[in-house]
Every structure is written in structure tokens, then in C-alpha cells.
Design a protein around this motif. Structure first.
Motif, PDB file in Angstrom:
ATOM      1  N   ASP A 139       0.834  -1.197   0.000  1.00 20.11           N
ATOM      2  CA  ASP A 139       0.000   0.000   0.000  1.00 20.11           C
ATOM      3  C   ASP A 139       0.880   1.262   0.000  1.00 20.11           C
ATOM      4  O   ASP A 139       0.635   2.213  -0.756  1.00 20.11           O
ATOM      5  N   CYS A 155       1.144   4.090  -3.010  1.00 20.83           N
ATOM      6  CA  CYS A 155       0.933   5.528  -2.747  1.00 20.83           C
ATOM      7  C   CYS A 155       2.175   6.341  -3.130  1.00 20.83           C
ATOM      8  O   CYS A 155       2.062   7.443  -3.671  1.00 20.83           O
ATOM      9  N   ALA A 202      -2.098  12.843  -3.009  1.00 18.80           N
ATOM     10  CA  ALA A 202      -1.144  11.724  -3.039  1.00 18.80           C
ATOM     11  C   ALA A 202      -0.288  11.706  -1.782  1.00 18.80           C
ATOM     12  O   ALA A 202      -0.030  10.636  -1.222  1.00 18.80           O
ATOM     13  N   ALA A 253      -2.416  10.511   1.066  1.00 23.67           N
ATOM     14  CA  ALA A 253      -2.641   9.057   0.982  1.00 23.67           C
ATOM     15  C   ALA A 253      -1.411   8.295   1.468  1.00 23.67           C
ATOM     16  O   ALA A 253      -1.531   7.263   2.145  1.00 23.67           O
ATOM     17  N   LEU A 254      -0.233   8.813   1.158  1.00 25.34           N
ATOM     18  CA  LEU A 254       0.994   8.157   1.610  1.00 25.34           C
ATOM     19  C   LEU A 254       1.111   8.217   3.130  1.00 25.34           C
ATOM     20  O   LEU A 254       1.448   7.225   3.787  1.00 25.34           O
ATOM     21  N   ALA A 283      -1.220   5.703   4.544  1.00 25.93           N
ATOM     22  CA  ALA A 283      -0.709   4.329   4.362  1.00 25.93           C
ATOM     23  C   ALA A 283       0.413   4.040   5.355  1.00 25.93           C
ATOM     24  O   ALA A 283       0.504   2.938   5.898  1.00 25.93           O
TER      25      ALA A 283
END
Lengths: 107, 137
Positions: free
Chosen positions: A64, A68, A92, A95-96, A99
Motif C-alpha cells: 500500500d 501511494c 497523493a 494518501a501516503l 498508508a
């Protein structure tokens, strides 16, 4: 895989988790710095860090995070010449970070 | 040839310390392969001449000399031009594998990779490259 190798891999993965947490925070700061004129150096640093995580996270079992980071790498490559933060870039990096937070407990 | 017929001596050129450590452990401990390591292309040129590996695994994106520049230098040097080179990269774009092969790489291993499967894959590529080299002579 022998028990010894599994133990060594577990130690490497724990250490790698620390790297992901550290570098995802750094990436979030770098993306913010673009808004205040971070410019080419910030873009290059984002590209370097995102590329490194994209290539390594999946190898340590953190698919994951790798996905990302790859998405972030694509978005930073698409930044226009004036280095403005696009919504996709901000998404982005968020999202990283999410994760990275989901990596959670022992692996 | 230090790796003899069964197993090649591998020179692993990788600037990411985590990947270098993991790949080395996989190649040595799972695959039983002897491994030397470098962290950039310039060091790899010197190490390739010194240790005469049977196979070189080159990261594509590295400081000092990137993978492509390193491969070109290896191919220019009579002492290293025969050594098969595998690229290992997270930068695989459509058409890029063909470009890397056209530069002289025998194959491309995309990142991320499965460390358990890596030694088997590396040996398969090396054996195939050696067979192709023999049949070309």
C-alpha cells in the motif's frame, strides 16, 4: 526461509517502517514548502524520496505504501514549471501519510 | 569465474541501503550466491574490474553515475564488457525495458521484487545469458 532469516527480515522490516514514517513526514513538509516557493529543490527532493519508497516498500511487504509513493512520484513528475501544488499532489501525499500510519504494529 | 558453473559471483550495485541489505541477504542466504556490493556506479566500475563478477545487478537510478551511464562504461571496458548486466528498477515505463535491453542489459527486474524469488530469478537470467553467450561464439 529459515527461522534465522525470518528473524533478520523482521528486524529489517521494523527498521524500514521507521524510515517510511520519517520520510512520509518529510514528504508532507516538502509538499507544503512548494506553496512557499520551495521550487526545484523541493520538487527534486520529493521525486527522490517518492521514487525510493515506491521501489522499496513493496519489497518489504508494504504494498500500500509502495503504491501511494508511486502515485506521488507520478504526480510530482507532472508538476508544472511554476511548481504549484496540484490537488492530486496534495491528495497523493496525504494518501501516503495514511498508508504509513496503517503499517501499525509488528510485522 | 569465481562463481564456477553452478552459482555466479554477483556484484550488486544499489544505492538504497535497505534494498541493498535485503537483496544481499536473499541472494546469499536463500540462493547461496556470493555477493559483492557497491552504492554507486563509479564504485561499481572499479569493483567490477577488481572482483571480476559473473553477473552485475545495476540499479537504474543512482548518484554519481546512473545505471545507464554505468552500463555504457562497463561495455566500453574490455575487462568488463562481457559481464552480463541486469537492471533493477522502479522506473519501468512502457517501452523502457526494450530500451534497457537495447543498451546491452540481459534483463530487467522490476522493483518491488519478492526477496524469496530473487535468487532463483537471478540465476535463471544468468544461465540464459551464458547460454546465449556460448551459442553466439
Amino acid at each position: 526461509m529459515t527461522a534465522d532469516m525470518q528473524a533478520r527480515l523482521s528486524v529489517m522490516r521494523e527498521r524500514y517502517k521507521g524510515r517510511v514514517e520519517r520520510e512520509s513526514r518529510e514528504l508532507a513538509q516538502l509538499v507544503l514548502s512548494l506553496a512557499s516557493g520551495g521550487g526545484d529543490q523541493a520538487v527534486a527532493a520529493i521525486a527522490r524520496l517518492a521514487h525510493g519508497l515506491a521501489g522499496s516498500a513493496g519489497t518489504f511487504g508494504f504494498d500500500d505504501v509502495g503504491a501511494c509513493a508511486a502515485a506521488l512520484e507520478r504526480e510530482v513528475a507532472a508538476i508544472d514549471a511554476n511548481g504549484k501544488i496540484t490537488p492530486a499532489l496534495a491528495d497523493a501525499v496525504q494518501a501516503l501519510s495514511a498508508a504509513a500510519a496503517r503499517m501499525g504494529g509488528p510485522v | 569465474m569465481q562463481g564456477h558453473d553452478a552459482l555466479p559471483l554477483v556484484l550488486l550495485v544499489e544505492d538504497d541501503p535497505d534494498i541493498q541489505e535485503l537483496a544481499t541477504m536473499a541472494l546469499e542466504s536463500i540462493g547461496g550466491l556470493p555477493v559483492r556490493t557497491c552504492s554507486d556506479g563509479a564504485a561499481a566500475l572499479a569493483e567490477a574490474e577488481a572482483c571480476k563478477p559473473d553477473l552485475i545487478i545495476l540499479d537504474w537510478r543512482m548518484p554519481v553515475l546512473n545505471g545507464g551511464q554505468t552500463l555504457l562504461r562497463l561495455k566500453e571496458n574490455p575487462a568488463t564488457r562481457h559481464i552480463p548486466v541486469i537492471f533493477m528498477t522502479a522506473s519501468v515505463q512502457p517501452g523502457q525495458v526494450g530500451q534497457m535491453r537495447a543498451m546491452g542489459a540481459v534483463d530487467v527486474i522490476p522493483k518491488p521484487f519478492d526477496p524469496v524469488e530473487l535468487p532463483k530469478l537471478v540465476v535463471e537470467i544468468w544461465r540464459r545469458a551464458r547460454q546465449q553467450g556460448n551459442s553466439a561464439q
